[in-house]
Structure formats: C-alpha cells, structure tokens
Design a protein around this motif. Sequence first.
Motif, PDB file in Angstrom:
ATOM      1  N   TYR A  70      -7.057 -16.384  -5.946  1.00  0.00           N
ATOM      2  CA  TYR A  70      -5.938 -16.226  -6.874  1.00  0.00           C
ATOM      3  C   TYR A  70      -4.943 -17.391  -6.809  1.00  0.00           C
ATOM      4  O   TYR A  70      -3.946 -17.389  -7.522  1.00  0.00           O
ATOM      5  N   LYS A 107      -5.571  -6.623 -10.637  1.00  0.00           N
ATOM      6  CA  LYS A 107      -6.297  -6.284 -11.860  1.00  0.00           C
ATOM      7  C   LYS A 107      -5.382  -5.585 -12.859  1.00  0.00           C
ATOM      8  O   LYS A 107      -5.402  -5.894 -14.059  1.00  0.00           O
ATOM      9  N   GLN A 108      -4.562  -4.655 -12.364  1.00  0.00           N
ATOM     10  CA  GLN A 108      -3.633  -3.937 -13.238  1.00  0.00           C
ATOM     11  C   GLN A 108      -2.582  -4.880 -13.828  1.00  0.00           C
ATOM     12  O   GLN A 108      -2.248  -4.791 -15.006  1.00  0.00           O
ATOM     13  N   SER A 151       0.825  -1.215   0.000  1.00  0.00           N
ATOM     14  CA  SER A 151       0.000   0.000   0.000  1.00  0.00           C
ATOM     15  C   SER A 151       0.856   1.261   0.000  1.00  0.00           C
ATOM     16  O   SER A 151       0.352   2.360  -0.228  1.00  0.00           O
ATOM     17  N   ASP A 208       0.333   2.575 -10.806  1.00  0.00           N
ATOM     18  CA  ASP A 208      -0.470   1.861 -11.785  1.00  0.00           C
ATOM     19  C   ASP A 208       0.454   0.879 -12.493  1.00  0.00           C
ATOM     20  O   ASP A 208       1.366   1.280 -13.216  1.00  0.00           O
ATOM     21  N   ALA A 214      -6.423  -5.879  -4.617  1.00  0.00           N
ATOM     22  CA  ALA A 214      -7.297  -6.273  -5.723  1.00  0.00           C
ATOM     23  C   ALA A 214      -7.043  -5.419  -6.957  1.00  0.00           C
ATOM     24  O   ALA A 214      -7.008  -5.931  -8.088  1.00  0.00           O
ATOM     25  N   ASN A 215      -6.838  -4.121  -6.759  1.00  0.00           N
ATOM     26  CA  ASN A 215      -6.603  -3.230  -7.888  1.00  0.00           C
ATOM     27  C   ASN A 215      -5.269  -3.524  -8.559  1.00  0.00           C
ATOM     28  O   ASN A 215      -5.146  -3.514  -9.785  1.00  0.00           O
ATOM     29  N   HIS A 216      -4.239  -3.816  -7.742  1.00  0.00           N
ATOM     30  CA  HIS A 216      -2.935  -4.130  -8.309  1.00  0.00           C
ATOM     31  C   HIS A 216      -2.966  -5.450  -9.081  1.00  0.00           C
ATOM     32  O   HIS A 216      -2.300  -5.587 -10.121  1.00  0.00           O
ATOM     33  N   THR A 230       0.082  -0.903 -14.941  1.00  0.00           N
ATOM     34  CA  THR A 230       0.036  -0.882 -16.404  1.00  0.00           C
ATOM     35  C   THR A 230       0.976   0.172 -16.973  1.00  0.00           C
ATOM     36  O   THR A 230       1.228   0.185 -18.184  1.00  0.00           O
ATOM     37  N   PRO A 281       1.375   3.422  -4.342  1.00  0.00           N
ATOM     38  CA  PRO A 281       0.106   3.642  -5.060  1.00  0.00           C
ATOM     39  C   PRO A 281       0.327   3.904  -6.548  1.00  0.00           C
ATOM     40  O   PRO A 281      -0.019   4.956  -7.079  1.00  0.00           O
ATOM     41  N   LEU A 324      -4.920  -1.985  -1.611  1.00  0.00           N
ATOM     42  CA  LEU A 324      -4.616  -1.876  -3.033  1.00  0.00           C
ATOM     43  C   LEU A 324      -4.451  -3.240  -3.716  1.00  0.00           C
ATOM     44  O   LEU A 324      -4.214  -3.299  -4.922  1.00  0.00           O
TER      45      LEU A 324
END
Length: 307
Positions: free
Chosen positions: A78, A44-45, A10, A15, A40-42, A17, A13, A38
């Motif tokens: 996962y 996904k990225q 965390s 991206d 789940a978002n990481h 991608t 922060p 962060l």
Amino acid sequence: MTLNGIDVSSHNPLDLTKVPGDFAIIKATEGTSYTNPLMANHIKQAKAAGKLFGLYHYQTTADPVAEAKYFLSKSQPYVGQGILALDFEAAGLLNSAGPAKALKFLQYIQQQTGVRMFLYISLSPANTLNWSSVAKTYPLWVAQYNSMATVNGYQTRALNGTPKYWGKALLHQYTSAGRLAGYAGNLDLDRFDGDKALWAAWARGSVAAPAKPATSSPAKVATPAVTWHKETGTFTPDRAINLRTAASTSGKLIAVIKAGQQIKYDAFAYAGGYVWLRQPRSGGSFGYLASGNASGNKRLNYWGKFS
C-alpha cells in the motif's frame, strides 16, 4: 481547506463504507509480531467508499529497525497509496531516549520507500521531549483534546497549544469520544489541514521537507487563578481519567487512573469546564484529576463515586 476523518484499529469493527468522512487512518502493526486482523478489510472498505486512507504502526520498546522492517513487510503493498504514520505513545518510550528511537524507525522507512511518515504523539510529550532531530524532516500528527465530552459528528477544534519543535501539526486528533452515523461506539476524530492532493503527495513521498518553525517563542497565555475548596475524601472513577500536574487539560500527564482505582483528595476546584480534585503526593506535590464537567461553579455530572 481541511479534511475530516477517523483513525481505527481492531477495537473499531466498523464498516468504513457506512460512516461519513474524507479519510481513515488504519492501524497496521505493533511491535515485531502483531498485525491488525481488520487492516486489509478496512483498506478495502475505504477504497470502496472513495476515502483517502493511511496506515500506522504502534511503536514499542523493541529494536526500532526490527519494528520498521516488520511494519514494511505488512504495509509494502500500500506504499504510495496512503500516508504512513508512527504511533509514539508507549510508556517505555516517553523518555529522553524516545525521540532517537522514533528517528531510527522513521529514517529506515524513508530510506526504503522514499516516504516520510507522520509522527503521532500527544501535545505534552511533543513539547517536553527534544524532537529537534525529528521535526525538521517528519510532519506531526498531534493528539490534544480540549474536552473529554462526547462529540457528535465532525466538530473540529482548535489546537490548544503550540508544538514547539514543529510550529504546527498537519493532523490533529481532537477527541477519542466522537460519534458518527453508522457506528455505535466511540471513535477518534481527526482533522487534516490540507486537501486531497496534499494527502496524496504525502503518500507518494513527493512533499518537500517542512520548513523550520520560527525561532521566536510563542507568547505565553496567562493561566486563570484556581480557587480551591477544602474537602477530604476518596474518589473512585467509573472510567479512565488522566492525573495531571495542573488543574488543566494542558497539564503534564502523571498517570492514568483506571476505572475502579481509588484516589484520596484534599480539595476541589472549578476550572476550565471541569470539577478538579487535588491529590496530595510525596514531597509536598499534588496531582490533579477531573471528576466531571462543570458550568461555572456548578457541577453537571459525576465521573465516578465519592466516599
């Protein structure tokens, strides 16, 4: 073949991608109650960028099985997609009982998923604690920095030492001061000694148990003599710096001197690309602290103030 990547929490922060690399190892949980907001978002990225990924748990001094159950409750969706790792660096675990606690965690996850986790640990405790019961089954992700200088882009470094219970490390975190395009802050940079197929095999739990390391001891490397120059004073670092048992980055860690914390020293020396300070300690022993970079016997910068 090797792969280049980063590990994030965390505190990063970013991206995924927008930064280069083959993989990202993402903090999932800590203890029995913390989940990285962060995560789940990481993940996904990473998937969107076509990167390999992994998930790690930061072990604390709580019950190892309780921690393993908590980690699995958050990472279960996962499992099989990314590698799993156990971050073993909490101060309360760096003792003779620590390896047994790590083993309980690792064994529980393997029993429940069939996946063998990586163990993340710095090189010094990897060699000073008895990991014989762990190393015969679980692979090593080692942290060892040859320098604290900023590393711009992936500039892989050789591991400065040998993890005696494993013989080698499949993952090497070689700096915590890495800089990559797409993110303004420092990043941990890592190298994986394998290809994408091997990464996927570890994620699925389809890799055979690692072979035992050779029983012969590695050849000892002579340590260059250090010339000390008498000087007394007080040094106040402007960043966190490791205090060690020798004037070398391979010296055993005594403590981490925080920014603003004063230390008294009685001599200085140039060694290994640093200007070292010698701190007198109780019982006639010494602690050693790098106070800046050096080229030969010339100081290049200061990591704090002297008085």
